[in-house]
Design a protein around this motif. Structure first.
Motif, PDB file in Angstrom:
ATOM      1  N   PHE A  92      50.746 -66.529 -56.867  1.00 45.33           N
ATOM      2  CA  PHE A  92      51.545 -65.771 -55.907  1.00 45.33           C
ATOM      3  C   PHE A  92      52.632 -66.649 -55.286  1.00 45.33           C
ATOM      4  O   PHE A  92      53.774 -66.227 -55.141  1.00 45.33           O
ATOM      5  CB  PHE A  92      50.656 -65.164 -54.832  1.00 45.33           C
ATOM      6  N   SER A  93      52.290 -67.877 -54.940  1.00 44.36           N
ATOM      7  CA  SER A  93      53.271 -68.781 -54.342  1.00 44.36           C
ATOM      8  C   SER A  93      54.407 -69.104 -55.298  1.00 44.36           C
ATOM      9  O   SER A  93      55.586 -69.103 -54.912  1.00 44.36           O
ATOM     10  CB  SER A  93      52.593 -70.084 -53.912  1.00 44.36           C
ATOM     11  N   ILE A  94      54.084 -69.357 -56.546  1.00 45.47           N
ATOM     12  CA  ILE A  94      55.112 -69.674 -57.547  1.00 45.47           C
ATOM     13  C   ILE A  94      56.024 -68.477 -57.762  1.00 45.47           C
ATOM     14  O   ILE A  94      57.252 -68.613 -57.810  1.00 45.47           O
ATOM     15  CB  ILE A  94      54.452 -70.125 -58.867  1.00 45.47           C
ATOM     16  N   VAL A  95      55.438 -67.288 -57.861  1.00 46.65           N
ATOM     17  CA  VAL A  95      56.246 -66.091 -58.091  1.00 46.65           C
ATOM     18  C   VAL A  95      57.115 -65.778 -56.870  1.00 46.65           C
ATOM     19  O   VAL A  95      58.251 -65.314 -57.018  1.00 46.65           O
ATOM     20  CB  VAL A  95      55.346 -64.897 -58.495  1.00 46.65           C
ATOM     21  N   CYS A  96      56.604 -66.035 -55.671  1.00 42.67           N
ATOM     22  CA  CYS A  96      57.417 -65.828 -54.465  1.00 42.67           C
ATOM     23  C   CYS A  96      58.649 -66.721 -54.474  1.00 42.67           C
ATOM     24  O   CYS A  96      59.757 -66.264 -54.167  1.00 42.67           O
ATOM     25  CB  CYS A  96      56.594 -66.104 -53.205  1.00 42.67           C
ATOM     26  N   VAL A  97      58.481 -67.977 -54.831  1.00 41.36           N
ATOM     27  CA  VAL A  97      59.620 -68.893 -54.895  1.00 41.36           C
ATOM     28  C   VAL A  97      60.603 -68.418 -55.961  1.00 41.36           C
ATOM     29  O   VAL A  97      61.819 -68.439 -55.764  1.00 41.36           O
ATOM     30  CB  VAL A  97      59.150 -70.339 -55.170  1.00 41.36           C
ATOM     31  N   TRP A  98      60.085 -67.955 -57.087  1.00 42.89           N
ATOM     32  CA  TRP A  98      60.930 -67.454 -58.163  1.00 42.89           C
ATOM     33  C   TRP A  98      61.755 -66.256 -57.690  1.00 42.89           C
ATOM     34  O   TRP A  98      62.962 -66.183 -57.922  1.00 42.89           O
ATOM     35  CB  TRP A  98      60.058 -67.101 -59.353  1.00 42.89           C
ATOM     36  N   GLY A 130      64.140 -54.046 -57.597  1.00 44.63           N
ATOM     37  CA  GLY A 130      64.876 -54.118 -58.856  1.00 44.63           C
ATOM     38  C   GLY A 130      64.896 -55.516 -59.439  1.00 44.63           C
ATOM     39  O   GLY A 130      65.451 -55.746 -60.499  1.00 44.63           O
ATOM     40  N   LEU A 131      64.281 -56.468 -58.741  1.00 35.64           N
ATOM     41  CA  LEU A 131      64.210 -57.842 -59.232  1.00 35.64           C
ATOM     42  C   LEU A 131      63.047 -57.970 -60.215  1.00 35.64           C
ATOM     43  O   LEU A 131      62.127 -57.168 -60.209  1.00 35.64           O
ATOM     44  CB  LEU A 131      64.030 -58.803 -58.060  1.00 35.64           C
ATOM     45  N   MET A 132      63.070 -58.960 -61.039  1.00 37.79           N
ATOM     46  CA  MET A 132      62.039 -59.237 -62.040  1.00 37.79           C
ATOM     47  C   MET A 132      61.925 -58.102 -63.055  1.00 37.79           C
ATOM     48  O   MET A 132      60.878 -57.923 -63.669  1.00 37.79           O
ATOM     49  CB  MET A 132      60.673 -59.487 -61.398  1.00 37.79           C
ATOM     50  N   GLY A 133      62.941 -57.300 -63.184  1.00 33.50           N
ATOM     51  CA  GLY A 133      62.907 -56.219 -64.160  1.00 33.50           C
ATOM     52  C   GLY A 133      61.857 -55.173 -63.850  1.00 33.50           C
ATOM     53  O   GLY A 133      61.366 -54.499 -64.749  1.00 33.50           O
ATOM     54  N   GLY A 134      61.459 -55.055 -62.595  1.00 36.84           N
ATOM     55  CA  GLY A 134      60.447 -54.085 -62.198  1.00 36.84           C
ATOM     56  C   GLY A 134      59.021 -54.558 -62.405  1.00 36.84           C
ATOM     57  O   GLY A 134      58.083 -53.789 -62.219  1.00 36.84           O
ATOM     58  N   ASP A 135      58.824 -55.804 -62.807  1.00 32.23           N
ATOM     59  CA  ASP A 135      57.482 -56.331 -63.058  1.00 32.23           C
ATOM     60  C   ASP A 135      56.891 -57.055 -61.858  1.00 32.23           C
ATOM     61  O   ASP A 135      55.947 -57.825 -62.003  1.00 32.23           O
ATOM     62  CB  ASP A 135      57.509 -57.284 -64.252  1.00 32.23           C
ATOM     63  N   GLY A 136      57.416 -56.828 -60.679  1.00 27.30           N
ATOM     64  CA  GLY A 136      56.907 -57.495 -59.483  1.00 27.30           C
ATOM     65  C   GLY A 136      55.461 -57.148 -59.180  1.00 27.30           C
ATOM     66  O   GLY A 136      54.681 -58.009 -58.787  1.00 27.30           O
ATOM     67  N   LEU A 137      55.096 -55.871 -59.375  1.00 29.28           N
ATOM     68  CA  LEU A 137      53.706 -55.482 -59.141  1.00 29.28           C
ATOM     69  C   LEU A 137      52.773 -56.185 -60.116  1.00 29.28           C
ATOM     70  O   LEU A 137      51.719 -56.679 -59.725  1.00 29.28           O
ATOM     71  CB  LEU A 137      53.540 -53.962 -59.279  1.00 29.28           C
ATOM     72  N   LEU A 138      53.159 -56.232 -61.373  1.00 34.74           N
ATOM     73  CA  LEU A 138      52.304 -56.837 -62.390  1.00 34.74           C
ATOM     74  C   LEU A 138      52.106 -58.328 -62.154  1.00 34.74           C
ATOM     75  O   LEU A 138      50.988 -58.816 -62.073  1.00 34.74           O
ATOM     76  CB  LEU A 138      52.904 -56.606 -63.778  1.00 34.74           C
ATOM     77  N   ILE A 139      53.196 -59.055 -62.018  1.00 30.13           N
ATOM     78  CA  ILE A 139      53.115 -60.514 -61.953  1.00 30.13           C
ATOM     79  C   ILE A 139      52.797 -61.019 -60.548  1.00 30.13           C
ATOM     80  O   ILE A 139      52.010 -61.946 -60.380  1.00 30.13           O
ATOM     81  CB  ILE A 139      54.427 -61.134 -62.464  1.00 30.13           C
ATOM     82  N   GLY A 140      53.371 -60.404 -59.542  1.00 25.11           N
ATOM     83  CA  GLY A 140      53.221 -60.915 -58.190  1.00 25.11           C
ATOM     84  C   GLY A 140      52.111 -60.287 -57.380  1.00 25.11           C
ATOM     85  O   GLY A 140      51.704 -60.838 -56.366  1.00 25.11           O
ATOM     86  N   THR A 141      51.621 -59.105 -57.816  1.00 25.01           N
ATOM     87  CA  THR A 141      50.579 -58.446 -57.041  1.00 25.01           C
ATOM     88  C   THR A 141      49.280 -58.340 -57.821  1.00 25.01           C
ATOM     89  O   THR A 141      48.240 -58.801 -57.373  1.00 25.01           O
ATOM     90  CB  THR A 141      51.044 -57.035 -56.610  1.00 25.01           C
ATOM     91  N   TRP A 142      49.327 -57.703 -58.993  1.00 22.74           N
ATOM     92  CA  TRP A 142      48.095 -57.440 -59.726  1.00 22.74           C
ATOM     93  C   TRP A 142      47.459 -58.707 -60.279  1.00 22.74           C
ATOM     94  O   TRP A 142      46.232 -58.846 -60.261  1.00 22.74           O
ATOM     95  CB  TRP A 142      48.350 -56.454 -60.854  1.00 22.74           C
ATOM     96  N   LEU A 143      48.261 -59.644 -60.751  1.00 22.69           N
ATOM     97  CA  LEU A 143      47.714 -60.886 -61.301  1.00 22.69           C
ATOM     98  C   LEU A 143      46.977 -61.703 -60.228  1.00 22.69           C
ATOM     99  O   LEU A 143      45.799 -62.056 -60.421  1.00 22.69           O
ATOM    100  CB  LEU A 143      48.832 -61.690 -61.961  1.00 22.69           C
ATOM    101  N   PRO A 144      47.592 -61.996 -59.085  1.00 21.82           N
ATOM    102  CA  PRO A 144      46.838 -62.701 -58.043  1.00 21.82           C
ATOM    103  C   PRO A 144      45.673 -61.875 -57.494  1.00 21.82           C
ATOM    104  O   PRO A 144      44.609 -62.416 -57.194  1.00 21.82           O
ATOM    105  CB  PRO A 144      47.875 -62.957 -56.945  1.00 21.82           C
ATOM    106  N   LEU A 145      45.868 -60.570 -57.393  1.00 17.94           N
ATOM    107  CA  LEU A 145      44.812 -59.710 -56.871  1.00 17.94           C
ATOM    108  C   LEU A 145      43.587 -59.725 -57.771  1.00 17.94           C
ATOM    109  O   LEU A 145      42.456 -59.692 -57.289  1.00 17.94           O
ATOM    110  CB  LEU A 145      45.343 -58.283 -56.714  1.00 17.94           C
TER     111      LEU A 145
END
Length: 161
Positions: A92-98, A130-145
């Motif tokens: 989550f921290s890495i993706v937030c910085v990204w 609209g950032l990350m091509g709409g994959d914010g939930l997948l990479i930044g939310t569901w993966l850490p969750l």
């Protein structure tokens, strides 16, 4: 601390290597369980603009790895499984910085500040950034969750009270 003693003291290099191996293994198991959830939800061909499949997947991204972590920790009795939340926090921290480094422009998040950028990327089902091509939930939310849910399930299996 386990049984009132510090578990980080007096370990050999082999013990530390085994712990690192099991940490990565449990993290990968949590991710595989998340992939199973995503595949199961995707088989229904949900509407990409609908809120319900995203909310259901968010709920299942925590619940299924939690159940899997509880079962695996109960069977294996491994002390490392409850610490997989650390990998979720690091991801989550890495993706937030990204996300904060991504440029904004014409689109959904043109004048977003830092908090709004993160909130709309990771925690909004409608009108995302609209950032990350709409994959914010997948990479930044569901993966850490999934890794955090796995750790909670493993902790509950070790210490049910």
């Amino acid at each position: 601390m386990t049984n009132g003693r510090d578990i980080s003291q007096g370990k050999s290099l082999g013990d530390l290597g085994r712990e690192a191996f099991w940490f990565l293994t449990h993290t990968l198991i949590a991710i595989v369980l998340l992939v199973g959830v995503i595949v199961a939800v995707s088989l229904n061909h949900p509407d990409p603009d609908s809120t319900t499949p995203k909310a259901l997947t968010t709920f299942l991204a925590a619940l299924i790895p939690m159940l899997g972590g509880a079962i695996i920790a109960r069977v294996q009795r491994n002390d490392i499984a409850p610490y997989t939340w650390i990998s979720g926090l690091v991801i989550f921290s890495i993706v937030c910085v990204w996300v904060l480094d991504l440029p904004t422009g014409k689109g959904l998040c043109e004048n977003c500040g830092a908090v709004d950028k993160l909130w709309r990327t990771f925690f909004t089902f409608r009108h995302g950034s609209g950032l990350m091509g709409g994959d914010g939930l997948l990479i930044g939310t569901w993966l850490p969750l999934s890794t955090i849910g796995y750790a909670i399930g493993a902790r509950l299996a070790h210490d049910p009270y």
